[in-house]
Design an enzyme around this catalytic site. Structure first.
Site, mmCIF file in Angstrom:
data_model
loop_
_atom_site.group_PDB
_atom_site.id
_atom_site.type_symbol
_atom_site.label_atom_id
_atom_site.label_comp_id
_atom_site.label_asym_id
_atom_site.label_seq_id
_atom_site.Cartn_x
_atom_site.Cartn_y
_atom_site.Cartn_z
ATOM 1 C CG ASP A 23 -1.857 -1.132 1.300
ATOM 2 O OD1 ASP A 23 -2.153 -1.689 0.233
ATOM 3 O OD2 ASP A 23 -2.313 -1.464 2.409
HETATM 4 N N1 URA Z 1 -1.284 -5.934 3.893
HETATM 5 C C1 URA Z 1 -1.766 -4.674 3.910
HETATM 6 O O1 URA Z 1 -2.776 -4.391 4.517
HETATM 7 N N2 URA Z 1 -1.078 -3.734 3.226
HETATM 8 C C2 URA Z 1 0.074 -3.978 2.572
HETATM 9 O O2 URA Z 1 0.658 -3.076 1.991
HETATM 10 C C3 URA Z 1 0.554 -5.293 2.572
HETATM 11 C C4 URA Z 1 -0.141 -6.252 3.244
#
Ligand code: URA
Length: 250
Positions: free
Chosen positions: A107
């Site tokens: 993310d």
């Molecule tokens: N899980 C999440 O919630 N975000 C990420 O970036 C990776 C795994």
């Protein structure tokens, strides 16, 4: 090994410029193959077995590049974006011509280990849901993460769309104390990669991830010497372990 390609394609891949710039280099007599100056920028050459020089310097040919990036917050795991900076924008120029892309996504607000490569086969193997490549995250979580959460994650929890996660390993490094504003610190290893999975797993037990960083992917561990936004090439050992793990040839 042993595959002939046009010399202009080889040199473009290695960052010697566009095809027309390379044509110019060839015309100027700057390019030699096996010691002989070449005249034709369309000449077929095997870069693995034939020695190529440009301006007297040997071209160390390789097809693929494998980079470990310590992704900072605020950049997106994509090769292009109209609004945000991407992880590819962070790479030194010397790697751009290989056209690496991120293997999977973190993310925008997640930090840590991201592999970038132009090896589509390796990427495919690592991302294949059937391969169950483990990914470990460090997180800070609002609320008290406790044994009940460890058991729930071990069993599998239902996400907001009803999907039940595979068994995951939760290690509580510090139990939080919400009354005193102390967040929990945890490590979580998951064998799959659903959208926002870590955040949604905690959401399913009524808790909120406030900081997330990936620290391992398969056999790869985030190099603690990499500052945020920095990258380095994988070592031969790392690459060997990774290709072994992903069950494919790099
Ligand atoms: N899980 C999440 O919630 N975000 C990420 O970036 C990776 C795994």
């Amino acid at each position: 090994m042993g595959k002939k390609q046009r010399i202009d394609k080889i040199l473009a891949h290695m960052g010697y410029g566009s095809r027309s710039e390379i044509r110019r280099l060839v015309k100027q007599g700057a390019v030699r193959v096996e010691g002989a100056t070449i005249k034709d920028s369309g000449m077929q050459v095997d870069p693995d077995t034939e020695t190529i020089t440009v301006g007297g310097e040997r071209v160390a040919y390789r097809e693929f590049v494998y980079l470990m990036l310590n992704k900072p917050q605020g950049v997106v795991s994509a090769t292009e974006d109209t609004r945000d900076r991407t992880v590819v924008d962070l790479l030194p120029d010397e790697y751009r011509h290989f056209q690496p892309f991120p293997v999977g996504r973190l993310d925008k607000d997640t930090e840590g280990l991201l592999l970038l490569t132009n090896d589509g086969k390796l990427a495919h193997n690592l991302l294949s849901p059937r391969k169950h490549v483990p990914k470990t995250y460090f997180a800070e979580v609002d609320g008290r993460v406790d044994d009940a959460d460890i058991a729930a994650f071990e069993r599998g929890v239902a996400l907001d769309d009803g999907y039940v996660t595979m068994p995951a390993r939760l290690v509580v490094l510090r139990e939080g104390d919400p009354k005193h504003g102390v967040v929990s610190k945890i490590e979580l290893t998951i064998m799959e990669g659903k959208f926002h999975q870590v955040k949604r797993m905690f959401q399913s037990v009524g808790k909120k991830v406030v900081y997330l960083k990936r620290i391992a992917m398969g056999p790869l561990l985030l190099d603690e010497h990499l500052a945020e936004g920095e990258c380095r090439e994988l070592t031969e050992d790392e690459l060997e372990q990774l290709t072994g793990h992903s069950g494919g040839q790099a």
